[in-house]
Design an enzyme around this catalytic site. Structure first.
Site, PDB file in Angstrom:
ATOM      1  N   LYS A  22     -40.651  -7.754 -43.359  1.00 21.12           N
ATOM      2  CA  LYS A  22     -42.010  -8.059 -43.230  1.00 21.12           C
ATOM      3  C   LYS A  22     -42.222  -9.401 -44.205  1.00 21.12           C
ATOM      4  CE  LYS A  22     -45.400  -5.308 -43.001  1.00 21.12           C
ATOM      5  NZ  LYS A  22     -46.136  -4.209 -43.388  1.00 21.12           N
ATOM      6  N   ARG A  91     -48.717  -4.110 -49.227  1.00 23.19           N
ATOM      7  CA  ARG A  91     -48.127  -3.293 -47.888  1.00 23.19           C
ATOM      8  C   ARG A  91     -46.632  -3.294 -48.284  1.00 23.19           C
ATOM      9  NH1 ARG A  91     -51.237  -4.987 -43.054  1.00 23.19           N
ATOM     10  NH2 ARG A  91     -52.803  -6.531 -43.803  1.00 23.19           N
ATOM     11  N   GLY A 100     -45.703   2.270 -39.651  1.00 23.60           N
ATOM     12  CA  GLY A 100     -47.060   3.276 -40.010  1.00 23.60           C
ATOM     13  C   GLY A 100     -46.108   4.405 -41.145  1.00 23.60           C
ATOM     14  N   MET A 102     -45.071   3.945 -44.282  1.00 20.58           N
ATOM     15  CA  MET A 102     -45.600   3.886 -45.645  1.00 20.58           C
ATOM     16  C   MET A 102     -46.933   3.304 -45.744  1.00 20.58           C
ATOM     17  SD  MET A 102     -41.774   2.992 -47.318  1.00 20.58           S
ATOM     18  CE  MET A 102     -41.625   1.509 -46.233  1.00 20.58           C
ATOM     19  N   ARG A 335     -42.770  -9.609 -36.061  1.00 20.03           N
ATOM     20  CA  ARG A 335     -41.355  -8.775 -35.979  1.00 20.03           C
ATOM     21  C   ARG A 335     -40.819  -8.545 -34.573  1.00 20.03           C
ATOM     22  NH1 ARG A 335     -44.557  -3.443 -38.050  1.00 20.03           N
ATOM     23  NH2 ARG A 335     -45.773  -3.407 -36.231  1.00 20.03           N
ATOM     24  N   HIS A 453     -50.890   4.302 -32.845  1.00 19.36           N
ATOM     25  CA  HIS A 453     -49.793   4.877 -33.551  1.00 19.36           C
ATOM     26  C   HIS A 453     -49.116   5.851 -32.617  1.00 19.36           C
ATOM     27  CE1 HIS A 453     -47.648   8.503 -35.405  1.00 19.36           C
ATOM     28  NE2 HIS A 453     -47.530   7.606 -36.168  1.00 19.36           N
ATOM     29  N   ARG A 559     -10.596  17.647 -15.474  1.00 23.60           N
ATOM     30  CA  ARG A 559     -10.135  18.971 -15.721  1.00 23.60           C
ATOM     31  C   ARG A 559     -10.011  19.848 -14.461  1.00 23.60           C
ATOM     32  NH1 ARG A 559     -14.170  17.261 -20.167  1.00 23.60           N
ATOM     33  NH2 ARG A 559     -13.163  17.857 -22.156  1.00 23.60           N
ATOM     34  N   ARG A 615      -5.659  16.149 -15.105  1.00 22.42           N
ATOM     35  CA  ARG A 615      -4.823  16.876 -16.034  1.00 22.42           C
ATOM     36  C   ARG A 615      -4.701  18.339 -15.196  1.00 22.42           C
ATOM     37  NH1 ARG A 615      -8.019  18.723 -21.444  1.00 22.42           N
ATOM     38  NH2 ARG A 615      -9.038  20.070 -19.589  1.00 22.42           N
ATOM     39  N   GLU A 741      -2.995  15.806 -28.456  1.00 24.81           N
ATOM     40  CA  GLU A 741      -4.091  16.421 -28.855  1.00 24.81           C
ATOM     41  C   GLU A 741      -3.544  17.565 -30.017  1.00 24.81           C
ATOM     42  OE1 GLU A 741      -6.164  18.213 -25.662  1.00 24.81           O
ATOM     43  OE2 GLU A 741      -4.450  18.619 -24.814  1.00 24.81           O
ATOM     44  N   SER A 760      -3.081   9.958 -23.643  1.00 25.09           N
ATOM     45  CA  SER A 760      -4.313   9.928 -23.899  1.00 25.09           C
ATOM     46  C   SER A 760      -4.774  10.871 -24.749  1.00 25.09           C
ATOM     47  CB  SER A 760      -5.093  10.431 -22.353  1.00 25.09           C
ATOM     48  OG  SER A 760      -6.090  10.638 -22.388  1.00 25.09           O
ATOM     49  N   THR A 763      -9.132  13.984 -28.338  1.00 20.85           N
ATOM     50  CA  THR A 763      -9.717  13.941 -29.665  1.00 20.85           C
ATOM     51  C   THR A 763     -10.645  15.278 -29.954  1.00 20.85           C
ATOM     52  OG1 THR A 763     -11.437  12.694 -28.721  1.00 20.85           O
ATOM     53  CG2 THR A 763      -9.720  11.476 -30.257  1.00 20.85           C
ATOM     54  N   ASN A 764     -10.870  15.816 -28.913  1.00 23.20           N
ATOM     55  CA  ASN A 764     -11.626  17.166 -29.473  1.00 23.20           C
ATOM     56  C   ASN A 764     -10.771  18.240 -29.888  1.00 23.20           C
ATOM     57  OD1 ASN A 764     -13.546  16.200 -28.031  1.00 23.20           O
ATOM     58  ND2 ASN A 764     -13.074  16.970 -26.096  1.00 23.20           N
ATOM     59  N   ASP A 765      -9.427  18.567 -29.125  1.00 22.50           N
ATOM     60  CA  ASP A 765      -8.618  19.411 -29.749  1.00 22.50           C
ATOM     61  C   ASP A 765      -8.033  18.695 -31.043  1.00 22.50           C
ATOM     62  OD1 ASP A 765      -8.377  21.994 -28.512  1.00 22.50           O
ATOM     63  OD2 ASP A 765      -7.734  20.926 -26.597  1.00 22.50           O
ATOM     64  N   CYS A 827      -9.697  10.484 -24.351  1.00 20.61           N
ATOM     65  CA  CYS A 827     -10.651  11.038 -23.226  1.00 20.61           C
ATOM     66  C   CYS A 827     -11.368  12.341 -23.989  1.00 20.61           C
ATOM     67  CB  CYS A 827      -9.774  11.676 -22.159  1.00 20.61           C
ATOM     68  SG  CYS A 827      -8.655  12.763 -22.384  1.00 20.61           S
ATOM     69  N   TYR A 847      -8.360   2.154 -23.123  1.00 24.54           N
ATOM     70  CA  TYR A 847      -9.729   2.675 -22.527  1.00 24.54           C
ATOM     71  C   TYR A 847     -10.040   3.986 -23.113  1.00 24.54           C
ATOM     72  CZ  TYR A 847      -6.745   6.252 -20.422  1.00 24.54           C
ATOM     73  OH  TYR A 847      -6.008   7.407 -20.081  1.00 24.54           O
TER      74      TYR A 847
HETATM   75  C1  PEP Z   1      -9.515  17.167 -25.846  1.00 27.66           C
HETATM   76  O1  PEP Z   1      -9.233  18.186 -26.480  1.00 27.66           O
HETATM   77  O2  PEP Z   1     -10.220  16.178 -26.654  1.00 27.66           O
HETATM   78  C2  PEP Z   1      -9.942  17.117 -24.381  1.00 27.66           C
HETATM   79  C3  PEP Z   1     -10.230  16.067 -23.763  1.00 27.66           C
HETATM   80  O3  PEP Z   1      -9.537  18.335 -23.622  1.00 27.66           O
HETATM   81  P1  PEP Z   1     -10.545  19.598 -23.761  1.00 27.66           P
HETATM   82  O4  PEP Z   1     -11.830  19.055 -24.299  1.00 27.66           O
HETATM   83  O5  PEP Z   1     -10.668  19.750 -22.189  1.00 27.66           O
HETATM   84  O6  PEP Z   1      -9.613  20.432 -24.342  1.00 27.66           O
HETATM   85 MG    MG Z   2      -8.002  19.439 -25.118  1.00 30.51          MG
END
Ligand code: PEP
Ligand code: MG
Length: 871
Positions: A22, A91, A100, A102, A335, A453, A559, A615, A741, A760, A763-765, A827, A847
């Protein structure tokens, strides 16, 4: 000496972090010659100092405030302790807009003496007394933190004794009596008389604004909007101008374009003879801005041209607050306007077409969370035509919502925690309702305009909202609302259409939004800018279709186990698991083969010549077995085996830690027939599609959970050997790659890369195994870890750059040292999360792949990451 106080003549829009949004805008507007009432800004740094100094304003800052006051007095020819009296507004204004959240104090500077002087100057003692009455009330509430209702009670009592309904009908004498009662109330509740020194009023007000940075609603707002707690708020002290001086005065809020649709039309509301927050508070229903033309055409034209100037100057749709004082136009604030998701897209397209901004600026300016909202559902038109309309109001925030009615924030929150879909119904909302609004699918209010509001906050949250519903009586205490002919009680279902403003009885089915051509165009621009591609995780033709419609450039993860659970197929895989010989196992797998092949064909047909990364089976086999006794019994009957056999096999396959058990490539090596059947299904499906459709699909085979080069080299050989048994007419060149992984895979990625056409990152595992947090159980402690600040973010949502990220870097470097052209993707779930996407973009990753609904956001995130790279 640090500078803490800046006059509006000193700053500019680039000083947001110091002056708050502001303050920076007030200075900027002053700089470009617009009619802004003079004032000064106390910096965000002063707020931080205030908290560092145990909530006291240091002498250094007080001195600078005093200096600011003196300069302001000279500039405007008014004085705090003299004639004519200087009245100011105080203000808050943080670097990030927090509408709104503060506090604000108006008419500061008035006391028992100068209120009479003001009355003489404006020739209306009544006006001056009314200002004083409002000031005491606000000061008592915001600065002294006394409950508002004590003062409201006095006001209401006085009105009912005088037999009047409206504040504006109070006489001079009545106002003077109310002021006396207010002051007595202040004395009795706080133990001190109402402060008479304007300077001391100012110091306390500044302190109150600093304090309000840490009030509950501000803290909640920051949390949901990811605004850091440390940045603090600035305080703007500005000469008052009065919209409530009579019929030639007024106040209003306008947007330079329609914030719900993005259409280029002047849009807003105003109230004559009203002050400050009256428009936003929704107490009197304001008039549409067009009608100002008939009341004061000169001011209307000035407002219009000022709006154009501001929009061109800021290169964005503006949300402007103005006041008219005795026919003179003042700009109070501008703003960037909050907008609905679809308006954001239209504005981006129109601003580029109008050459106001470049495509790059349009992409950089998109709010990624809003793109998500665009994908939210609307009512199914067929269902809506049969629904019973109970009433209608203003279409304050678009979208559709059904849910059960609750009448206060707490009840709404509790119901939502119970898993219910909630609609919050209120007479009007206030900042105290924020948690209830977060918990609700939609908000319905009896009062308030398009800038009330409820409207502003709901639009910002992307929630559907209908305000000012006519023919509606809410009894919040009893928990009922009458809408038209219908009496609705707590827990009953209603539906809101925030785009038309209609309110319906009962629950109505919704359907997904059809994304329009503007959206596609914007997404094309994003793709032109991006370096990384965005693919989708999809396991069936329906998901693949959705992924393509959202612009996925292929499937980065199919999957295959998801295909095994469908319908009766699980029986075939159970038969395979129960098989005692290789021969029997093959027979069972043969039954699965046609299903797999058809599924792959369906996906290939949708994806045409885009890559489809399939996979091979990943989960441990016991996931396909029943858990309970009854189901085991059923399985035994269906497969013609004994119950004991089922129990025995289940016991054999049971694992203490299945995530680290017989799964992924381990399964492929120990039960090679499974991967062979899957490979054959992929190849034959591709060939059949080639013959039927005339194009050659691009399947890629992916081996999961590799941690050792021998796992991949062994499986690759088998897969290649199988492919070589099929006559592919030399048409298919199927890439064979691996998921990375397991942490060990990162460390030996150079050796693994010798056998992989691509990597690939799963990243979960990889997160699970690097942090040692179970994917399935970590939810229990991650929230607590965030509260304890052990973790800043959930590492399963936002990539842990320091740990997992480093492993990814090592793996890429090592992998590329063996095969410089190695294709690299991600992935895991992180592929659809914007901060992670920015991190991946900083590496040579080709990717990311994420679930279909996250594809549009990931496309924009990838483009924004590329625009920000190196900056
Ligand atoms: C992972 O592990 O990132 C993955 C994509 O495989 P999933 O989630 O099926 O184990
Ligand atoms: Mg996995």
């Amino acid at each position: 000496m640090e500078k803490y106080v800046y006059s509006f003549l000193e700053g500019g829009k680039e000083m947001k972090s110091v002056l708050g949004g502001k303050g920076a805008n007030l200075a900027e507007m002053t700089k470009i010659g617009l009619p802004v009432p003079s004032g000064f800004t106390i910096s965000t740094g002063a707020c931080s100092r205030y908290f560092l100094d145990d909530q006291t304003i240091s002498k250094e800052i007080l001195d600078q405030i005093n200096d600011g006051v003196t300069k302001l007095e000279t500039l405007v020819g008014k004085q705090f302790d003299g004639t004519p009296p200087l009245l100011v507004s105080v203000r808050s204004g943080a670097p990030v807009s927090m509408p709104g959240m503060m506090d604000t104090i108006l008419n500061l500077g008035l006391n028992d003496e100068n209120v009479e002087v003001l009355g003489d100057i404006v020739s209306s003692r009544r006006f001056a007394l009314d200002c004083y009455r409002r000031f005491i009330q606000m000061y008592a509430n915001v600065v002294l933190e006394l409950p508002m209702y004590h003062f409201e009670q006095i006001l209401e009592r006085s009105k009912s004794q005088a037999n009047i309904e409206n504040d504006k009908d109070l006489t001079e004498e009545q106002l003077a009596a109310i002021i006396n009662q207010f002051k007595e109330q202040v004395l009795s509740l706080s133990g001190n008389p109402f402060e008479q020194s304007p300077k001391k009023q100012l110091y306390s007000a500044v302190e109150a604004v600093f304090r309000s940075w840490n009030n509950e609603r501000a803290k909640i707002y920051r949390k949901i909007n990811h605004i850091p707690d440390e940045i603090g708020t600035a305080v703007n002290v500005q000469m008052m101008v009065f919209g409530n001086m009579g019929d030639t005065s007024g106040t209003g809020v306008v947007f330079t374009r329609n914030p719900s649709t993005g259409v280029n039309e002047f849009y807003g509301e105003f109230l004559m003879n009203a002050q400050g927050e009256d428009v936003v508070a929704g107490i009197r229903t304001p008039l549409p801005i067009d009608q100002l033309k008939n009341i004061d055409s000169g001011v209307y034209e000035e407002l219009l041209s000022t709006s154009r100037t501001l929009e061109n100057h800021y290169k964005d749709m503006q949300d402007i607050e103005f006041t008219i004082e005795n026919g003179k136009f003042y700009l109070l604030q501008t703003r960037n306007g909050k907008r609905s998701a679809s308006a954001a897209v239209k504005l981006a397209i129109d601003f580029v077409a109008g050459k106001i901004i470049s495509k790059e600026e349009a992409i950089a300016g998109m709010d990624l969370d809003q793109v998500d909202r665009l994908l939210h559902p609307e009512f199914d038109p067929d269902k809506i035509s049969q629904a019973e309309e109970m009433g209608s109001g203003l279409p304050a925030s678009p979208g559709a919502a059904s849910g059960q009615v609750y009448f206060n924030s707490k009840a709404a929150e509790a119901a939502s925690t119970n898993g219910q879909e909630v609609i919050l119904v209120r007479i009007e909302t206030s900042p105290e309702d924020i948690q209830g609004m977060i918990s609700s699918n939609g908000v319905l209010t009896a009062r308030g305009g398009m800038t009330s509001h409820a409207a502003v906050v709901a639009r910002g949250m992307g929630k559907c909202c209908v305000t000012s519903c006519s023919d509606m009586d809410v009894d919040e205490e009893v928990g009922t609302v009458r809408i038209g002919q219908h009496q609705i009680k707590e827990g009953d279902f209603i539906s809101l259409d925030g785009s038309s403003g209609k309110v319906y009885l009962g629950e109505i089915e919704t359907k997904s939004v059809n994304l329009n051509e503007d959206f596609s165009e914007l997404m094309r621009w994003a793709d032109e800018i991006s370096r990384m591609k965005v693919l989708a995780n999809a396991d069936n033709p329906g998901d693949a279709e959705r992924a393509r419609s959202f612009g996925a450039q292929g499937i980065g993860l199919c999957r295959t186990e998801h295909m095994f659970f469908e319908g009766k197929r699980v029986l075939d895989i159970r038969e395979m698991i129960m098989a005692k010989t290789d021969e029997k196992r093959k027979i069972a797998l043969e039954k699965l083969f046609p299903h797999q092949k058809e599924d792959f064909k369906g996906i290939f047909k949708v994806m045409e010549m885009l890559p489809v990364t399939i996979r091979l089976l990943d989960p441990p086999l016991h996931e396909f077995l029943p858990k309970g006794k009854e189901e085991m019994q059923d399985m035994a009957t269906q497969l013609g085996v004994t119950y004991e056999e089922v129990v025995n096999v289940t016991a054999e396959l049971e694992e203490v830690n299945p995530m680290m058990g017989l799964r992924g490539c381990r399964l492929g090596l120990i039960y090679p027939e499974i991967y062979e059947m899957q490979t054959r299904a992929i190849v034959i499906a591709a060939l059949e599609v080639k013959n039927e459709e005339g194009f050659t699909p691009v399947p890629e085979i992916m081996i999961p959970l590799v941690g050792n080069e021998a796992e991949l080299s062994g499986l690759r050989k088998r897969v290649e050997a199988l492919i070589s048994t099929i006559d592919t007419e030399g048409l298919l060149n199927i890439k064979i790659g691996t998921m990375i992984e397991v942490p060990r895979a990162c460390m030996v990625a150079d050796r693994i890369a010798a056998h992989a056409d691509y990597f690939s990152f799963g990243t979960n595992d990889l997160t699970q195994m690097t942090l040692g947090y179970s994917r399935d159980d970590a939810g229990k402690f991650i929230r607590k870890y965030k509260e304890l600040k052990v973790l800043e973010a959930d590492p399963f949502q936002q990539i842990d750059t320091e740990g997992v990220g480093e492993l990814i870097k090592i793996a890429i470097e090592k992998g590329k040292s063996t095969a410089s052209n190695l294709k690299i993707g991600v992935c895991g779930e992180h592929g659809g999360e914007s901060i992670s996407v920015a991190f991946f973009n900083s590496l040579p990753i080709d990717y990311v792949s994420c679930s279909p609904y996250r594809v549009p956001k990931a496309r924009l995130a990838a483009a924004q990451a590329e625009l920000n790279r190196g900056s």
